[in-house]
Design a protein around this motif. Structure first.
Motif, PDB file in Angstrom:
ATOM      1  N   THR A   1      15.395 -41.622 -20.867  1.00  0.00           N
ATOM      2  CA  THR A   1      16.775 -41.198 -21.110  1.00  0.00           C
ATOM      3  C   THR A   1      16.973 -39.813 -20.539  1.00  0.00           C
ATOM      4  O   THR A   1      16.734 -38.796 -21.194  1.00  0.00           O
ATOM      5  N   PHE A   2      17.393 -39.769 -19.304  1.00  0.00           N
ATOM      6  CA  PHE A   2      17.442 -38.551 -18.504  1.00  0.00           C
ATOM      7  C   PHE A   2      18.139 -37.410 -19.226  1.00  0.00           C
ATOM      8  O   PHE A   2      17.672 -36.277 -19.227  1.00  0.00           O
TER       9      PHE A   2
ATOM     10  N   SER B   1      12.337 -22.992 -11.846  1.00  0.00           N
ATOM     11  CA  SER B   1      13.610 -23.079 -12.543  1.00  0.00           C
ATOM     12  C   SER B   1      13.577 -24.264 -13.490  1.00  0.00           C
ATOM     13  O   SER B   1      12.789 -25.199 -13.290  1.00  0.00           O
ATOM     14  N   CYS B   2      14.426 -24.205 -14.486  1.00  0.00           N
ATOM     15  CA  CYS B   2      14.496 -25.303 -15.437  1.00  0.00           C
ATOM     16  C   CYS B   2      15.906 -25.403 -15.983  1.00  0.00           C
ATOM     17  O   CYS B   2      16.585 -24.377 -16.177  1.00  0.00           O
ATOM     18  N   ILE B   3      16.329 -26.638 -16.234  1.00  0.00           N
ATOM     19  CA  ILE B   3      17.620 -26.858 -16.883  1.00  0.00           C
ATOM     20  C   ILE B   3      17.364 -27.764 -18.079  1.00  0.00           C
ATOM     21  O   ILE B   3      16.770 -28.845 -17.934  1.00  0.00           O
ATOM     22  N   SER B   4      17.752 -27.309 -19.236  1.00  0.00           N
ATOM     23  CA  SER B   4      17.485 -28.068 -20.450  1.00  0.00           C
ATOM     24  C   SER B   4      18.505 -29.192 -20.614  1.00  0.00           C
ATOM     25  O   SER B   4      19.460 -29.309 -19.843  1.00  0.00           O
ATOM     26  N   SER B   5      18.288 -30.003 -21.634  1.00  0.00           N
ATOM     27  CA  SER B   5      19.200 -31.122 -21.877  1.00  0.00           C
ATOM     28  C   SER B   5      20.610 -30.639 -22.242  1.00  0.00           C
ATOM     29  O   SER B   5      21.589 -31.333 -21.987  1.00  0.00           O
TER      30      SER B   5
ATOM     31  N   ASP C   1      22.889 -33.977 -12.700  1.00  0.00           N
ATOM     32  CA  ASP C   1      23.962 -34.962 -12.826  1.00  0.00           C
ATOM     33  C   ASP C   1      23.424 -36.092 -13.677  1.00  0.00           C
ATOM     34  O   ASP C   1      22.670 -36.941 -13.196  1.00  0.00           O
ATOM     35  N   ASN C   2      23.785 -36.092 -14.941  1.00  0.00           N
ATOM     36  CA  ASN C   2      23.225 -37.092 -15.857  1.00  0.00           C
ATOM     37  C   ASN C   2      23.691 -38.502 -15.513  1.00  0.00           C
ATOM     38  O   ASN C   2      22.972 -39.469 -15.793  1.00  0.00           O
ATOM     39  N   THR C   3      24.858 -38.639 -14.915  1.00  0.00           N
ATOM     40  CA  THR C   3      25.326 -39.980 -14.562  1.00  0.00           C
ATOM     41  C   THR C   3      24.488 -40.576 -13.431  1.00  0.00           C
ATOM     42  O   THR C   3      24.319 -41.782 -13.352  1.00  0.00           O
ATOM     43  N   LYS C   4      23.973 -39.719 -12.579  1.00  0.00           N
ATOM     44  CA  LYS C   4      23.133 -40.186 -11.472  1.00  0.00           C
ATOM     45  C   LYS C   4      21.652 -40.057 -11.780  1.00  0.00           C
ATOM     46  O   LYS C   4      20.813 -40.429 -10.950  1.00  0.00           O
ATOM     47  N   LYS C   5      21.326 -39.512 -12.948  1.00  0.00           N
ATOM     48  CA  LYS C   5      19.931 -39.286 -13.327  1.00  0.00           C
ATOM     49  C   LYS C   5      19.200 -38.508 -12.238  1.00  0.00           C
ATOM     50  O   LYS C   5      18.070 -38.853 -11.843  1.00  0.00           O
TER      51      LYS C   5
ATOM     52  N   ASP D   1      10.455 -32.928 -19.423  1.00  0.00           N
ATOM     53  CA  ASP D   1       9.864 -32.809 -20.761  1.00  0.00           C
ATOM     54  C   ASP D   1      10.982 -32.492 -21.751  1.00  0.00           C
ATOM     55  O   ASP D   1      12.137 -32.367 -21.369  1.00  0.00           O
ATOM     56  N   ASP D   2      10.593 -32.362 -23.014  1.00  0.00           N
ATOM     57  CA  ASP D   2      11.600 -32.132 -24.044  1.00  0.00           C
ATOM     58  C   ASP D   2      12.294 -30.783 -23.897  1.00  0.00           C
ATOM     59  O   ASP D   2      13.492 -30.660 -24.172  1.00  0.00           O
ATOM     60  N   THR D   3      11.532 -29.780 -23.525  1.00  0.00           N
ATOM     61  CA  THR D   3      12.086 -28.429 -23.452  1.00  0.00           C
ATOM     62  C   THR D   3      11.644 -27.740 -22.176  1.00  0.00           C
ATOM     63  O   THR D   3      10.767 -28.213 -21.469  1.00  0.00           O
ATOM     64  N   CYS D   4      12.267 -26.612 -21.911  1.00  0.00           N
ATOM     65  CA  CYS D   4      11.909 -25.820 -20.726  1.00  0.00           C
ATOM     66  C   CYS D   4      10.739 -24.885 -21.024  1.00  0.00           C
ATOM     67  O   CYS D   4      10.860 -23.667 -20.856  1.00  0.00           O
TER      68      CYS D   4
END
Length: 119
Positions: free
Chosen positions: A28-29, A49-53, A72-76, A98-101
């Motif tokens: 689940t991206f 770099s990191c981008i969290s949920s 882009d969550n729609t494109k995963k 992963d779960d977190t950055c």
């Protein structure tokens, strides 16, 4: 099965730009943080770099103002726009999830894509 596919690397001149993409599947991206890492020859892998949920973004100091991470969550798919490239950006770039950055905790990795910046 968790899969991450990084692409977009190549050879670029000093000051040029590249955009890396990280296509994800098998999880689940939108629930996961996506990180970009790099490993230069003879050096340890480092978090870039990191981008969290929730969209919180982190950058390594040396890339701040030059690199932009997005998802882009729609494109995963996640992206790393790299501008004003320098020879010291030369490395194999990896994306991970992963779960977190927390750079030391990333569990799921894709294959790397080579970025070479000529001076």
């Amino acid at each position: 099965e968790v899969q991450l596919q990084a692409s977009g690397g190549g050879l670029e001149q000093f000051g040029g730009s590249l955009r890396l993409s990280c296509a994800a599947s098998g999880f689940t991206f939108y629930d996961y943080a996506i990180g970009w890492f790099r490993q230069a020859p003879g050096k340890e892998r480092e978090g870039v770099s990191c981008i969290s949920s929730d969209g919180t973004i982190y950058y390594k100091d040396s890339v701040k103002g030059r690199f932009t991470i997005a998802r882009d969550n729609t494109k995963k798919t996640a992206y790393l726009q790299m501008n004003s490239l320098k020879p010291e950006d030369t490395a194999v770039y990896y994306c991970a999830a992963d779960d977190t950055c927390t750079y030391s905790h990333f569990m799921h990795w894709g294959q790397g894509t080579q970025v070479t910046v000529s001076s």
